[in-house]
Design a protein around this motif. Structure first.
Motif, short mmCIF file in Angstrom:
data_model
loop_
_atom_site.label_atom_id
_atom_site.label_comp_id
_atom_site.label_asym_id
_atom_site.label_seq_id
_atom_site.Cartn_x
_atom_site.Cartn_y
_atom_site.Cartn_z
N GLY A 160 0.79 -1.23 0.00
CA GLY A 160 0.00 0.00 0.00
C GLY A 160 0.82 1.27 0.00
N VAL A 161 2.15 1.18 0.08
CA VAL A 161 3.01 2.37 0.01
C VAL A 161 3.76 2.33 -1.32
CG1 VAL A 161 4.88 3.68 1.09
CG2 VAL A 161 3.28 2.40 2.52
N TYR A 162 3.54 3.34 -2.16
CA TYR A 162 4.11 3.32 -3.51
C TYR A 162 5.04 4.50 -3.75
CZ TYR A 162 0.57 -0.20 -4.14
OH TYR A 162 -0.18 -1.32 -3.99
N ILE A 163 6.18 4.18 -4.42
CA ILE A 163 7.11 5.24 -4.81
C ILE A 163 6.67 5.73 -6.19
CG2 ILE A 163 9.56 5.83 -4.97
CD1 ILE A 163 10.06 2.81 -4.20
N LEU A 164 6.30 6.99 -6.27
CA LEU A 164 5.97 7.58 -7.57
C LEU A 164 7.21 8.16 -8.23
CD1 LEU A 164 2.57 9.36 -6.72
CD2 LEU A 164 2.99 7.00 -7.45
N HIS A 165 8.16 8.61 -7.39
CA HIS A 165 9.43 9.14 -7.88
C HIS A 165 10.43 9.14 -6.73
CE1 HIS A 165 12.31 11.69 -9.99
NE2 HIS A 165 12.41 12.39 -8.87
N PRO A 166 11.69 8.73 -6.95
CA PRO A 166 12.23 8.17 -8.19
C PRO A 166 11.99 6.66 -8.25
CG PRO A 166 14.00 8.46 -6.60
CD PRO A 166 12.75 8.95 -5.94
N HIS A 167 11.72 6.14 -9.45
CA HIS A 167 11.55 4.70 -9.62
C HIS A 167 12.89 3.98 -9.66
CE1 HIS A 167 7.20 3.98 -11.28
NE2 HIS A 167 7.22 4.47 -10.07
N TYR A 168 13.95 4.75 -9.88
CA TYR A 168 15.25 4.14 -10.12
C TYR A 168 16.29 4.68 -9.14
CZ TYR A 168 12.89 3.27 -14.56
OH TYR A 168 11.98 2.89 -15.52
N ARG A 169 17.45 4.01 -9.12
CA ARG A 169 18.59 4.59 -8.41
C ARG A 169 18.91 5.93 -9.07
NH1 ARG A 169 23.21 -0.13 -7.56
NH2 ARG A 169 22.06 -1.42 -6.07
N THR A 170 19.33 6.87 -8.28
CA THR A 170 19.61 8.19 -8.84
C THR A 170 20.80 8.82 -8.13
OG1 THR A 170 18.72 10.43 -9.16
CG2 THR A 170 17.88 9.20 -7.27
N SER A 171 21.59 9.57 -8.90
CA SER A 171 22.70 10.31 -8.30
C SER A 171 22.22 11.65 -7.75
CB SER A 171 23.80 10.54 -9.35
OG SER A 171 23.25 11.19 -10.49
N GLN A 172 20.97 11.99 -8.08
CA GLN A 172 20.36 13.23 -7.61
C GLN A 172 20.05 13.10 -6.11
OE1 GLN A 172 19.30 16.75 -9.02
NE2 GLN A 172 18.13 15.50 -10.46
N PRO A 173 20.55 13.98 -5.27
CA PRO A 173 20.25 13.85 -3.84
C PRO A 173 18.77 14.12 -3.55
CG PRO A 173 21.39 15.92 -4.28
CD PRO A 173 21.40 15.15 -5.56
N ILE A 174 18.12 13.21 -2.84
CA ILE A 174 16.71 13.38 -2.46
C ILE A 174 16.68 14.17 -1.15
CG2 ILE A 174 14.56 12.22 -1.84
CD1 ILE A 174 15.36 11.95 -4.79
N LYS A 175 16.12 15.38 -1.23
CA LYS A 175 16.22 16.30 -0.10
C LYS A 175 14.97 16.34 0.79
CE LYS A 175 19.45 19.38 -2.48
NZ LYS A 175 19.71 20.76 -2.96
N ALA A 176 13.83 15.89 0.25
CA ALA A 176 12.58 15.98 1.02
C ALA A 176 11.57 15.00 0.44
CB ALA A 176 12.03 17.41 0.98
N ASP A 177 10.49 14.80 1.19
CA ASP A 177 9.42 13.89 0.76
C ASP A 177 8.11 14.65 0.58
OD1 ASP A 177 11.03 11.61 0.88
OD2 ASP A 177 10.49 11.17 2.96
N VAL A 209 15.44 23.59 2.16
CA VAL A 209 16.21 22.40 1.76
C VAL A 209 16.43 22.35 0.25
CG1 VAL A 209 15.65 20.93 3.71
CG2 VAL A 209 14.08 21.04 1.80
N LEU A 210 15.46 22.82 -0.52
CA LEU A 210 15.59 22.75 -1.97
C LEU A 210 16.62 23.74 -2.51
CD1 LEU A 210 11.89 22.28 -3.16
CD2 LEU A 210 13.67 20.56 -2.92
N SER A 211 16.77 24.87 -1.82
CA SER A 211 17.72 25.89 -2.29
C SER A 211 19.13 25.63 -1.78
CB SER A 211 17.27 27.28 -1.84
OG SER A 211 17.20 27.34 -0.42
N ASN A 212 19.24 24.71 -0.83
CA ASN A 212 20.55 24.42 -0.24
C ASN A 212 21.39 23.57 -1.20
OD1 ASN A 212 22.73 23.91 1.36
ND2 ASN A 212 21.62 22.85 2.98
#
Length: 531
Positions: A253-270, A528-531
């Motif tokens: 019941g918990v789904y990842i909409l993004h990112p579906h893949y490994r990413t080098s982009q740092p994930i900063k927030a949910d 966090v996004l501007s950092n």
């Protein structure tokens, strides 16, 4: 050995290195390679280890030749019956000391299979147990329906670790592989099978069995599906298998909409999306359906149409966010209940505990967070925050909550809960609808508690309110959540000329709904996004 050949074996060697960064870099370079011959892809498929295969499957735009196809399944007799084999598998699983709903689903599936078998011997078959009171002759027995019941039962069993082990021990992974291949024409059946694999992948001791039974190539291919729901089920299963990169676990019941893949982009927030009554993790958040009669650009509009705007538009505009959506069963009426104890489960308190446990396992609360909720989902968000505030282990969830978007949330209740006599869809108001009654004391207490917390923690809040009536059934139109009920009297309120169902479905990326929602998310997470 030529240069390409040497580079290939060097990367394969590095992909098995003890140093994690070396491994991850090697897998990334393998995935990005596009200049090899067929035999070189086959070499990688045969020589790479389990960890590398999973990493490649979670790499964007990976070539599917990297994966060994599922092993050839043994030939079966002409009288092979999918439902018979599923029934045998279900029959082999533990039935005692399990959740009552697991028992219910299993007995229901076995009963339907028994009735189907009886029909094959020439009798009549009555499709009971699911609320469809009719008997049908053998010629119209929907065997796919019976298979679906068996798979729904297996979904419930796959939430129990010891039952997952029993599924593997009794050849369940191979049987599910066969059913998946034979039922390529049924998205629903394939989706339930991948959902089972995703649940089983929560058990790390079963990862080798899952890989060896050929599921990696199936999941890698499915993540490329144009159907969002299929792709997201596959992405969830692969994420649960990928322990080299992720510590989060995605429960049913918990789904990842993004990112579906490994990413080098740092994930900063949910950003976490929670649907309302009769909603779902995907369909609630689709783009508003265009009026074909008034538009001449049907072809181009259909091409640009998104079945899930958080997955496409939001992910594109804010790639540094992890976007999640949760799903839970809701019913307007008790006759739709699927399990005898569902009434206990449908209360706000039960839902809150259930979802808090699930999102905690997924790491929600570890990073700054924006909640996005439609209708009853907004009340659930408030209840979850209220419950989290009383649990020391969930304080980070409170502290990291930066903002909440409410789409037509009945903070003060809805008249819909009081319509029950003449409206077919509301014939027997369920617990969750009764909890929405206008001026309910429980809603009032929840609202006061939330407002106190929101002010103290300085949450940013944006509320949208519908101004058009919603068609409910063939006989009736009503304002499901009047503006007064959607007005939290805290944060900003925007009235939109749409009905209750479309308040969370923007017409396009330039619509007021999407622009304001996007801007709010960016503003709430600006630090966090501007950092």
């Amino acid at each position: 050995m030529d240069t390409h050949e040497y580079a290939l074996w060097l990367l394969l060697k590095k992909s098995k290195a003890k140093d994690k960064e070396t491994r991850l870099q090697a897998v990334q370079e393998l995935a990005e390679s596009s200049h090899w011959h067929d035999y070189q892809y086959r070499t990688v498929a045969q020589a790479c280890d389990q960890r590398t295969a999973i990493g490649l499957a979670r790499s964007k735009d990976v070539d599917l030749r990297f994966f060994l196809p599922p092993s050839q399944l043994p030939k079966v007799d002409d009288d092979f019956s999918i439902e018979d084999r599923l029934r045998q598998l279900l029959d082999s699983l533990p039935q005692s000391e399990v959740d009552q709903c697991v028992q219910y689903f299993t007995s229901l599936a076995l009963r339907e299979s028994s009735q189907s078998l009886a029909a094959q011997r020439g009798g009549l078959w009555c499709f009971g147990g699911n609320g469809l009171p009719y008997a049908q002759s053998l010629s119209s027995v929907p065997s796919e329906k019976v298979e679906s019941f068996c798979l729904q039962a297996l979904v419930q069993h796959s939430k129990v670790p010891s039952h997952c082990e029993a599924i593997v021990a009794n050849g369940g992974l191979q049987l599910l592989q066969r059913v998946y291949q034979l039922r390529s024409d049924s998205q629903k059946i394939q989706r339930n099978i991948v959902r089972i694999i995703g649940n089983m992948a929560l058990c790390e001791n079963l990862h080798t069995a899952i890989v060896q039974s050929g599921w990696i190539s199936v999941l890698a291919e499915l993540t490329k599906s144009p159907h969002n729901i299929q792709a997201s089920h596959a992405a969830r299963a692969l994420a649960n298998l990928d322990r080299d990169v992720l510590h989060e676990k995605y429960h049913d019941g918990v789904y990842i909409l993004h990112p579906h893949y490994r990413t080098s982009q740092p994930i900063k927030a949910d950003v976490l999306f929670i649907h309302g009554l009769l909603g779902a993790a995907f369909k609630t958040w689709r783009q508003q359906d265009s009026d074909q009669t008034q538009n001449g650009n049907d072809a181009s509009e259909k091409e640009d149409y998104t079945e899930c705007w958080p997955k496409t538009w939001l992910a594109e505009d804010c790639p540094n966010l992890r976007v999640l959506s949760v799903e839970y069963d809701t019913h307007l009426s008790d006759w739709r209940a699927k399990c005898p104890i569902e009434n206990q489960r449908k209360s706000m308190a039960y839902r809150s505990r259930e979802l808090l446990n699930a999102i905690k396992a997924a790491g929600v609360g570890d990073k700054p967070l924006v909640w996005v909720a439609h209708s009853m989902g907004g009340l659930l968000v408030k209840k979850m925050l209220q419950d989290a505030s009383k649990d020391p282990s969930l304080q980070t969830l409170i502290n990291n909550t930066k903002g909440i978007i409410f789409y037509s949330v009945p903070h003060h209740g809805t008249l819909m809960a009081e319509y029950s006599v003449n409206v077919r869809y509301l014939l027997f108001p369920s617990i969750e609808v009764k909890e929405l009654s206008k001026d309910s004391p429980a809603l009032q207490e929840l609202n006061e508690s939330f407002l106190s917390m929101a002010k103290k923690m300085e949450f940013k809040v944006l509320s949208f309110a519908e101004t058009l009536p919603t068609t409910i059934g063939p006989m009736m139109k009503m304002h499901v959540v009047p503006v007064l009920s959607a007005d939290l009297a805290f944060g900003d309120l925007i009235q939109v000329e749409v009905d209750h169902l479309n308040i969370c479905k923007p017409e396009n990326k330039d619509s007021l709904l999407y622009k304001h929602s996007l801007q709010f998310i960016v503003d709430a997470l600006t630090d966090v996004l501007s950092n």
